[in-house]
Design a protein around this motif. Structure first.
Motif, PDB file in Angstrom:
ATOM      1  N   GLN A 102       0.823  -1.192   0.000  1.00 27.81           N
ATOM      2  CA  GLN A 102       0.000   0.000   0.000  1.00 27.81           C
ATOM      3  C   GLN A 102       0.870   1.260   0.000  1.00 27.81           C
ATOM      4  OE1 GLN A 102      -3.242  -0.200  -0.445  1.00 27.81           O
ATOM      5  NE2 GLN A 102      -3.099  -2.445  -0.421  1.00 27.81           N
ATOM      6  N   SER A 103       0.439   2.241  -0.781  1.00 24.56           N
ATOM      7  CA  SER A 103       1.155   3.508  -0.858  1.00 24.56           C
ATOM      8  C   SER A 103       0.138   4.633  -0.846  1.00 24.56           C
ATOM      9  CB  SER A 103       1.993   3.551  -2.142  1.00 24.56           C
ATOM     10  OG  SER A 103       1.129   3.501  -3.271  1.00 24.56           O
ATOM     11  N   LEU A 107      -7.178   4.519  -2.281  1.00 26.42           N
ATOM     12  CA  LEU A 107      -8.047   4.834  -1.148  1.00 26.42           C
ATOM     13  C   LEU A 107      -7.425   4.385   0.159  1.00 26.42           C
ATOM     14  CD1 LEU A 107     -11.351   3.532  -2.792  1.00 26.42           C
ATOM     15  CD2 LEU A 107     -10.449   5.859  -2.870  1.00 26.42           C
ATOM     16  N   GLN A 108      -7.993   4.871   1.260  1.00 21.70           N
ATOM     17  CA  GLN A 108      -7.557   4.433   2.580  1.00 21.70           C
ATOM     18  C   GLN A 108      -7.816   2.937   2.728  1.00 21.70           C
ATOM     19  OE1 GLN A 108      -6.037   6.028   5.134  1.00 21.70           O
ATOM     20  NE2 GLN A 108      -5.795   7.814   3.785  1.00 21.70           N
ATOM     21  N   ASN A 114     -11.821  -1.210  -0.482  1.00 27.97           N
ATOM     22  CA  ASN A 114     -10.714  -0.290  -0.767  1.00 27.97           C
ATOM     23  C   ASN A 114      -9.420  -1.034  -1.073  1.00 27.97           C
ATOM     24  OD1 ASN A 114     -12.577   1.656  -0.252  1.00 27.97           O
ATOM     25  ND2 ASN A 114     -11.526   2.561   1.504  1.00 27.97           N
ATOM     26  N   LEU A 115      -9.191  -2.157  -0.363  1.00 31.01           N
ATOM     27  CA  LEU A 115      -7.988  -2.956  -0.628  1.00 31.01           C
ATOM     28  C   LEU A 115      -7.996  -3.499  -2.053  1.00 31.01           C
ATOM     29  CD1 LEU A 115      -7.672  -4.954   2.729  1.00 31.01           C
ATOM     30  CD2 LEU A 115      -6.181  -3.105   1.927  1.00 31.01           C
ATOM     31  N   ILE A 116      -9.148  -3.973  -2.492  1.00 25.57           N
ATOM     32  CA  ILE A 116      -9.257  -4.507  -3.852  1.00 25.57           C
ATOM     33  C   ILE A 116      -9.008  -3.398  -4.869  1.00 25.57           C
ATOM     34  CG2 ILE A 116     -10.874  -5.475  -5.543  1.00 25.57           C
ATOM     35  CD1 ILE A 116     -12.171  -7.018  -3.233  1.00 25.57           C
ATOM     36  N   ILE A 117      -9.634  -2.245  -4.669  1.00 27.28           N
ATOM     37  CA  ILE A 117      -9.461  -1.129  -5.608  1.00 27.28           C
ATOM     38  C   ILE A 117      -7.999  -0.700  -5.666  1.00 27.28           C
ATOM     39  CG2 ILE A 117     -10.017   1.308  -5.994  1.00 27.28           C
ATOM     40  CD1 ILE A 117     -12.829   0.693  -4.895  1.00 27.28           C
ATOM     41  N   ASN A 118      -7.340  -0.621  -4.508  1.00 26.10           N
ATOM     42  CA  ASN A 118      -5.926  -0.229  -4.490  1.00 26.10           C
ATOM     43  C   ASN A 118      -5.046  -1.238  -5.222  1.00 26.10           C
ATOM     44  OD1 ASN A 118      -6.608   2.036  -3.055  1.00 26.10           O
ATOM     45  ND2 ASN A 118      -5.927   1.267  -1.069  1.00 26.10           N
ATOM     46  N   ASP A 119      -5.317  -2.533  -5.008  1.00 24.49           N
ATOM     47  CA  ASP A 119      -4.541  -3.561  -5.708  1.00 24.49           C
ATOM     48  C   ASP A 119      -4.709  -3.440  -7.223  1.00 24.49           C
ATOM     49  OD1 ASP A 119      -3.717  -4.534  -3.290  1.00 24.49           O
ATOM     50  OD2 ASP A 119      -5.125  -6.215  -3.238  1.00 24.49           O
ATOM     51  N   LEU A 120      -5.918  -3.118  -7.657  1.00 18.29           N
ATOM     52  CA  LEU A 120      -6.164  -3.003  -9.095  1.00 18.29           C
ATOM     53  C   LEU A 120      -5.532  -1.741  -9.672  1.00 18.29           C
ATOM     54  CD1 LEU A 120      -9.859  -4.258  -9.304  1.00 18.29           C
ATOM     55  CD2 LEU A 120      -7.755  -5.515  -9.728  1.00 18.29           C
ATOM     56  N   LEU A 121      -5.462  -0.679  -8.877  1.00 21.40           N
ATOM     57  CA  LEU A 121      -4.783   0.521  -9.347  1.00 21.40           C
ATOM     58  C   LEU A 121      -3.291   0.260  -9.576  1.00 21.40           C
ATOM     59  CD1 LEU A 121      -6.505   3.227  -7.114  1.00 21.40           C
ATOM     60  CD2 LEU A 121      -6.751   2.959  -9.587  1.00 21.40           C
ATOM     61  N   VAL A 122      -2.690  -0.544  -8.671  1.00 20.47           N
ATOM     62  CA  VAL A 122      -1.289  -0.924  -8.849  1.00 20.47           C
ATOM     63  C   VAL A 122      -1.144  -1.809 -10.086  1.00 20.47           C
ATOM     64  CG1 VAL A 122       0.655  -2.167  -7.824  1.00 20.47           C
ATOM     65  CG2 VAL A 122      -0.780  -0.687  -6.398  1.00 20.47           C
ATOM     66  N   LEU A 123      -2.084  -2.732 -10.272  1.00 24.81           N
ATOM     67  CA  LEU A 123      -2.050  -3.581 -11.469  1.00 24.81           C
ATOM     68  C   LEU A 123      -2.166  -2.732 -12.723  1.00 24.81           C
ATOM     69  CD1 LEU A 123      -2.195  -6.318 -12.942  1.00 24.81           C
ATOM     70  CD2 LEU A 123      -4.670  -6.314 -12.512  1.00 24.81           C
ATOM     71  N   ALA A 148     -11.696   6.691  -8.193  1.00 25.70           N
ATOM     72  CA  ALA A 148     -10.256   6.500  -8.008  1.00 25.70           C
ATOM     73  C   ALA A 148      -9.522   6.351  -9.344  1.00 25.70           C
ATOM     74  CB  ALA A 148     -10.002   5.268  -7.142  1.00 25.70           C
ATOM     75  N   GLY A 149     -10.269   6.431 -10.456  1.00 28.66           N
ATOM     76  CA  GLY A 149      -9.634   6.347 -11.766  1.00 28.66           C
ATOM     77  C   GLY A 149      -9.592   4.959 -12.359  1.00 28.66           C
TER      78      GLY A 149
END
Length: 463
Positions: A102-103, A107-108, A114-123, A148-149
């Protein structure tokens, strides 16, 4: 994270609620890459334990994943394992997405969504061309992903119609006289045996739509017919009329309008094994089904017992905390049936005694949806209330319980869906009505109007 190879194929990340909604969803993404976030596996692990329909769907989703990934090495799973379709064809790949470090991106990390969305943003950052799309039934999660884009969309593979205007009502209205319009196209010679055969093209010319068996046609001159069968360009219609349908009686109950008369005609037909009734609150769905069930169980002896069940979120998840037997636990959820039993005997000299007699003599059983899986019901009249809250997969689970000589009646109001991941177009009731359209032993009717009371009718129209 390593860069993925150049490709114009999409990454489809599948959320937990999609796998619960349709455990076979993994096979519906054609040549694209299916990604299962690790958080989804953790959620499935928590949901898979228990006797509820939700737990059973979670277990099936896990088994499907295992069948696709079970023999693959960790390196193959990371890069993508070919999805083997029916017939041995390999199309598309599936992989497990490990949690990203996480960076400040995204999202928080205070919820699984939120964890899923963040992982997909990194992907998404790690790919060079391929688009990353989140597939989820959760409307709010789709909104957060877009904010979140990230691209996101609903799961549409089991939606057979795009809007409710496309849903078949079970009947067609002909303005004016049916026979005058038919004769203007092709002269007819009608016999007196209750059935008439004509060219399908002639009937479709006046209806301007495709015909299906067990749908009704009515006009402004009290003519009614039912599409009985269609073979080789010829359609056979069953000749009826408004008076005939309105004279029907079921346990002392007569239809209040033509649409209830059509519904009763299907409910009484021994050749019809499945009936779907959709309509607003108070349109008479439950009382019609119950009255016809009583008539055919107690009087004509066509069925040995009546089985009633109901889809309710609390019921589907757990009924064990209520005291008593399964039937006693079901009583609070199935008050609609006992209320309608009382209504059917309200005019008796002693309504209380009548209700007690029915309770003692009628083989009416209340069953939980949690315990229907794996059973087979023979010679039963099975009534499924609140079917609009069932997924297509759950509807299949129930309908496939029907044994020899069993009639299944599914009741629902598509305007009152209580589950957060279903809509009128994705409901199991809609799915079933469309899938069985054209099945010779099935039919559906959309009831109109509110027969409960003038207050209920006004409230349905104005609130």
């Amino acid at each position: 994270m390593a860069k993925f190879p150049l490709s114009d194929l999409r990454f489809y990340a599948v959320d937990t609620n999609v796998l619960i909604h349709d455990p076979n969803a993994l096979f519906k993404f054609e040549e694209h890459r299916v990604v299962i976030p690790m958080v989804v596996l953790e959620e499935l692990d928590k949901l898979k334990v228990g006797t509820t329909a939700l737990a059973a769907d979670a277990r099936q989703a896990v088994r499907t994943l295992d069948s696709l990934l079970g023999a693959a090495t960790p390196a193959e799973i990371m890069s993508g394992v070919a999805i083997i379709r029916a017939g041995g064809q390999a199309l598309g790949t599936i992989s497990i997405l490990m949690p990203a470090q996480q960076s400040n991106l995204g999202l928080q990390p205070n919820s699984n969504d939120n964890l899923i969305i963040n992982d997909l943003l990194v992907l998404k950052q790690s790919t060079e061309v391929a688009d990353v799309v989140l597939v989820t039934k959760d409307i709010n999660m789709r909104l957060k992903a877009r904010g979140a884009g990230l691209s996101s969309e609903d799961y549409h593979n089991d939606q057979l119609i795009s809007d409710m205007d496309s849903l078949a009502t079970g009947y067609h209205h002909v303005v004016g006289s049916f026979w005058e319009q038919i004769e203007a196209i092709e002269p007819q010679r009608v016999s007196g045996d209750g059935y008439h055969q004509m060219n399908s093209a002639t009937l479709q010319a006046i209806l301007e739509r495709k015909l299906y068996v067990n749908q009704f046609v009515y006009d402004d001159k009290e003519f009614v017919c039912r599409i009985y069968k269609e073979v080789g360009g010829l359609v056979t219609i069953e000749l009826l009329n408004t008076a005939l349908l309105m004279r029907q009686k079921a346990w002392g109950l007569a239809p209040r309008d033509l649409f209830q008369g059509m519904a009763m005609w299907l409910l009484f037909d021994p050749e019809i094994d499945l009936v779907a009734l959709n309509g607003p609150a108070g349109s008479g769905k439950t009382i019609l089904a119950l009255a016809c069930a009583l008539e055919q169980t107690m009087e004509s002896k066509d069925y040995r017992r009546i089985i009633a069940t109901r889809s309710t979120r609390g019921l589907d998840e757990e009924i064990g905390f209520l005291p008593g037997t399964e039937a006693e636990k079901m009583q609070p959820w199935l008050g609609a049936f006992t209320d309608n039993l009382e209504a059917l005997h309200a005019e008796d000299f002693d309504p209380g005694s009548s209700a007690d007699y029915i309770g003692a003599k009628v083989p009416l059983q209340f069953k939980s949806l949690n315990f229907i899986r794996g059973r087979s019901f023979q010679q039963a009249f099975l009534i499924v209330d609140e079917a609009q809250n069932l997924t297509p997969h759950q509807i299949k689970t129930i309908v496939t319980r029907a044994g020899e000589g069993t009639k299944v009646v599914c009741l629902g109001n598509l305007a009152q869906i209580d589950t957060p991941y279903l809509s009128a177009t994705s409901s199991g009731l809609t799915y079933m009505s469309e899938r069985f359209k054209g099945f010779q032993h099935g039919g559906s009717i959309s009831l109109q109007g509110v027969a409960r009371s003038r207050l209920a009718a006004f409230a349905e129209a104005h609130l």
